[in-house]
Structure formats: structure tokens, C-alpha cells
Design a protein around this motif. Sequence first.
Motif, PDB file in Angstrom:
ATOM      1  N   GLU A  78      11.093   6.431   8.974  1.00 57.48           N
ATOM      2  CA  GLU A  78      11.184   7.159   8.014  1.00 57.48           C
ATOM      3  C   GLU A  78      11.173   6.024   6.474  1.00 57.48           C
ATOM      4  OE1 GLU A  78      16.541   7.973   6.986  1.00 57.48           O
ATOM      5  OE2 GLU A  78      15.824   7.479   9.646  1.00 57.48           O
ATOM      6  N   ILE A  79      11.631   5.008   6.209  1.00 60.78           N
ATOM      7  CA  ILE A  79      11.169   5.110   5.110  1.00 60.78           C
ATOM      8  C   ILE A  79      10.068   4.998   4.511  1.00 60.78           C
ATOM      9  CG2 ILE A  79      11.062   2.051   3.578  1.00 60.78           C
ATOM     10  CD1 ILE A  79      13.569   1.403   5.429  1.00 60.78           C
ATOM     11  N   GLU A 113       0.311  -1.075  -0.075  1.00 54.45           N
ATOM     12  CA  GLU A 113      -0.245   0.080   0.055  1.00 54.45           C
ATOM     13  C   GLU A 113       0.911   1.602   0.024  1.00 54.45           C
ATOM     14  OE1 GLU A 113      -3.399  -0.252  -0.354  1.00 54.45           O
ATOM     15  OE2 GLU A 113      -2.761  -3.011  -0.508  1.00 54.45           O
ATOM     16  N   MET A 114       2.359   1.197   0.051  1.00 47.54           N
ATOM     17  CA  MET A 114       2.845   2.278   0.072  1.00 47.54           C
ATOM     18  C   MET A 114       3.646   2.842  -0.793  1.00 47.54           C
ATOM     19  SD  MET A 114       2.850   3.284   3.212  1.00 47.54           S
ATOM     20  CE  MET A 114       4.197   4.255   3.689  1.00 47.54           C
ATOM     21  N   GLU A 166       5.766  10.446   0.561  1.00 48.52           N
ATOM     22  CA  GLU A 166       6.380  11.661   0.399  1.00 48.52           C
ATOM     23  C   GLU A 166       6.846  11.732  -1.527  1.00 48.52           C
ATOM     24  OE1 GLU A 166       9.429  15.297   0.066  1.00 48.52           O
ATOM     25  OE2 GLU A 166       9.452  13.924   2.100  1.00 48.52           O
ATOM     26  N   GLY A 167       6.453  10.571  -1.360  1.00 50.44           N
ATOM     27  CA  GLY A 167       6.996  10.575  -3.668  1.00 50.44           C
ATOM     28  C   GLY A 167       6.223  10.292  -3.855  1.00 50.44           C
ATOM     29  N   LYS A 168       4.957   9.415  -4.031  1.00 52.31           N
ATOM     30  CA  LYS A 168       3.405   9.131  -4.222  1.00 52.31           C
ATOM     31  C   LYS A 168       3.304  10.812  -5.155  1.00 52.31           C
ATOM     32  CE  LYS A 168       1.913   5.091  -2.025  1.00 52.31           C
ATOM     33  NZ  LYS A 168       0.744   5.451  -1.011  1.00 52.31           N
ATOM     34  N   LYS A 222       5.350  13.258  -5.717  1.00 51.22           N
ATOM     35  CA  LYS A 222       6.567  13.709  -6.599  1.00 51.22           C
ATOM     36  C   LYS A 222       5.666  13.797  -8.688  1.00 51.22           C
ATOM     37  CE  LYS A 222      10.443  13.532  -4.586  1.00 51.22           C
ATOM     38  NZ  LYS A 222      12.118  13.739  -4.066  1.00 51.22           N
ATOM     39  N   LYS A 223       6.404  14.807  -9.233  1.00 51.10           N
ATOM     40  CA  LYS A 223       5.629  15.267 -10.235  1.00 51.10           C
ATOM     41  C   LYS A 223       6.315  14.847 -11.620  1.00 51.10           C
ATOM     42  CE  LYS A 223       6.681  18.807 -13.551  1.00 51.10           C
ATOM     43  NZ  LYS A 223       7.340  20.004 -13.849  1.00 51.10           N
ATOM     44  N   VAL A 224       7.426  13.927 -10.805  1.00 50.52           N
ATOM     45  CA  VAL A 224       7.639  12.082 -11.885  1.00 50.52           C
ATOM     46  C   VAL A 224       6.959  11.606 -11.827  1.00 50.52           C
ATOM     47  CG1 VAL A 224       9.341  11.301  -9.714  1.00 50.52           C
ATOM     48  CG2 VAL A 224      10.211  11.341 -12.377  1.00 50.52           C
ATOM     49  N   ILE A 225       6.063  11.069 -10.178  1.00 54.64           N
ATOM     50  CA  ILE A 225       5.195   9.821 -10.255  1.00 54.64           C
ATOM     51  C   ILE A 225       3.617  10.225 -11.284  1.00 54.64           C
ATOM     52  CG2 ILE A 225       4.270   8.848  -8.850  1.00 54.64           C
ATOM     53  CD1 ILE A 225       6.772   8.296  -8.857  1.00 54.64           C
ATOM     54  N   LYS A 226       3.779  11.307 -10.944  1.00 54.54           N
ATOM     55  CA  LYS A 226       2.343  12.389 -11.677  1.00 54.54           C
ATOM     56  C   LYS A 226       2.953  12.202 -13.271  1.00 54.54           C
ATOM     57  CE  LYS A 226       0.774  13.003  -7.892  1.00 54.54           C
ATOM     58  NZ  LYS A 226      -0.368  12.746  -7.810  1.00 54.54           N
ATOM     59  N   GLU A 227       3.777  12.151 -13.602  1.00 64.23           N
ATOM     60  CA  GLU A 227       4.176  12.206 -15.008  1.00 64.23           C
ATOM     61  C   GLU A 227       4.683  10.361 -15.597  1.00 64.23           C
ATOM     62  OE1 GLU A 227       4.960  13.723 -18.489  1.00 64.23           O
ATOM     63  OE2 GLU A 227       5.285  15.163 -16.953  1.00 64.23           O
ATOM     64  N   SER A 228       4.928  10.112 -14.841  1.00 67.74           N
ATOM     65  CA  SER A 228       5.287   8.284 -15.104  1.00 67.74           C
ATOM     66  C   SER A 228       3.464   7.726 -15.136  1.00 67.74           C
ATOM     67  CB  SER A 228       5.664   7.899 -13.786  1.00 67.74           C
ATOM     68  OG  SER A 228       4.945   7.649 -13.153  1.00 67.74           O
ATOM     69  N   GLU A 229       3.201   8.556 -14.587  1.00 70.81           N
ATOM     70  CA  GLU A 229       0.789   7.722 -14.697  1.00 70.81           C
ATOM     71  C   GLU A 229       0.831   7.994 -16.672  1.00 70.81           C
ATOM     72  OE1 GLU A 229      -3.177   7.972 -12.481  1.00 70.81           O
ATOM     73  OE2 GLU A 229      -1.436   9.517 -11.735  1.00 70.81           O
ATOM     74  N   LYS A 230       0.456   8.910 -16.357  1.00 74.75           N
ATOM     75  CA  LYS A 230       0.723   9.862 -17.770  1.00 74.75           C
ATOM     76  C   LYS A 230       1.132   8.919 -19.487  1.00 74.75           C
ATOM     77  CE  LYS A 230      -0.014  15.052 -16.378  1.00 74.75           C
ATOM     78  NZ  LYS A 230       0.260  15.615 -16.927  1.00 74.75           N
ATOM     79  N   ASN A 231       2.514   8.747 -18.833  1.00 74.18           N
ATOM     80  CA  ASN A 231       3.904   7.749 -20.150  1.00 74.18           C
ATOM     81  C   ASN A 231       2.565   6.156 -19.859  1.00 74.18           C
ATOM     82  OD1 ASN A 231       5.157  10.561 -20.223  1.00 74.18           O
ATOM     83  ND2 ASN A 231       6.384   9.228 -18.715  1.00 74.18           N
ATOM     84  N   LEU A 232       2.587   5.766 -19.006  1.00 73.63           N
ATOM     85  CA  LEU A 232       2.055   4.473 -18.833  1.00 73.63           C
ATOM     86  C   LEU A 232       1.392   4.457 -19.312  1.00 73.63           C
ATOM     87  CD1 LEU A 232       3.200   1.863 -18.401  1.00 73.63           C
ATOM     88  CD2 LEU A 232       2.141   2.377 -15.277  1.00 73.63           C
TER      89      LEU A 232
END
Length: 294
Positions: free
Chosen positions: A224-225, A38-39, A231-233, A235-245
Motif C-alpha cells: 500500500e505504501i 528507489e521509491m 503513484e506520487g512520482k 503527480k503534477k506537483v512533483i513535475k513542477e518541483s523538478e522545474k523549480n529546483l
Amino acid sequence: MKKYSLVLIVILLCIVGADNRQAEAYSVKLQKDGMYAEMLPDLVVNNATVLFKKRVKKAMQYYKKYKDADTYTLATKVPVEYLEFIPVAKKIQDSDEIIIRNPFFIYSVEGYEGYSYYFAVEKNGERLCLFSLDIHPDTGKISFGYDDMMDRYFAYDEKTMKDALFYSMDNITYAQTPQKTTVVRDRKERGPQYLMEGASSYMEEIKAKRKVFKKKNYEEKKEEIFAFLDEGKNKKVIKESEKNLKLELKDEYIETKKDTKKDGIGKGIYIAVGIAAIGGITAEIIFKKKRKNG
């Protein structure tokens, strides 16, 4: 009369196909077990089965095309990422049941930001391989990763690593459970190391990070992990990867199920509407026939 019959058939097909899925030669299922499930980003976890099948298919295409070729031809014609994966793909038979499970993430204590998410694969209940789905930090493009060396030497044991935190320090990867810490891969360079000019202050900073992390207990490290992953979810790069996929997979893309209960209700409504429509059309046909005969 023919017009009404055709409409009737179309609606029946829609109802029958509401839950129908095209069968694959071998089945691939996703099992969201383990505390990382879920993370990790939903788009990565949910589409692991689709990306795995695509890699198997492409690897086998290369194999069938070049199976009789010499070593030089293989090395020059088949990309290395497929060349390494061909032995894994060849093990999969038409009747096999593949389960992709236990997604996990290896946290870099030194702070090297990466977007590689790992999965364990079983074939008929036995371990088949480990693979990763990697998001490029600049382009957001998702790629399938298979590392033959990691698959061979990563000491992954599901029974002893339940609830294990994975993290790396100084090129050593650890798996820590509430009971113990195990080295699962050691790539540390031993012997004298020569630093570039100005690198000493950077190394001191890295050593300080390692020291702080080592002092933390299991729960503190987990916090911490997981904070890093959460926080990473966003990030812009994750949003961009969703569009790409979505562009890459098109109709094969698997969306996140926000509310399965709502989805079930929606599907039920479509079926109910279809049945009601059939009833209405049937009644109209009978009425018209009676009227005509009367």
C-alpha cells in the motif's frame, strides 16, 4: 605555431577535467541504501547533498553574523528554520566526512497527503541529525526541513529498523519490520477532545481507515505504501518541483543517471576524440615544420 599550441593546451585541459571535481572543505556523499531509496522522487534523493550543503552554508552565515547578538535579536533576525539548524551546522568541521543515507517516508494512514522525505545524516560514521526535503503541495517548491524536536525524540535506530515501514496514525509514528512494530514518536493528545459540529462522521471515516490498515500484515502494508509513493512520482506537483529546483540550483542540479554504462561510454568517446585531435594537430605541426625546413 602559437595558435596550434593554444588549441593543444585547451584540449588537454578538457581531458584532464573530464572527471575532475572541485574539492569542498568537508565532503558530503549520498548513500542510497534502504528500501525507500528507489521509491522516492529522484530529484529529491539525488539533490539531497546539494540542498544540505546550501543549508549548512546559510546557517553558518547567520551564525557568524549574529553569534554575539542577544536572544531578542536572534529571534527577530534569524529565521527559525535556520536558528534550529545552527547547532547542527556548527558541529561540522573542515575535515569531516558527511554521509546522507537511509532516505525514508512517513506514510499517513489517515490519508493526509504530504510530500516530506526524510534522510539520516552521519558525520565520520556517527549520527549527526535527521532532516527532510519538503515539497509544497500547491507551489511545488522544495524546502529544507529540520525539526529539532523530531531530531531529539524520533527513536531512529538503524540496526533495528532495517527494512522498516514508517507510518503514522492518530499522531503516533510507527516503524514496522517483519519482526516487530515500534513507536518511534508519540504526539497523540490525551484527555477529552471536543469535536467541531459535523466532524463526527469524518472521525468515523478516519477510524475505519485505521482499523483496515491495522489488520494488514507487513507485506500488505508495504504494498500500500509503495503504491502510494509510485503513484506520487507522476503527480503534477512533483513535475513542477523538478522545474523549480532546476531553476534554483542551476548548474548544481544533479540529474538522474539513466544509464551509467552509456554515460561512461560517452565520456570515453569525448576523451578519445580529444586524444585523436591532439594526435592530428601534433602530426600537422611536425609535417609543417618538416615542409618548412625541407
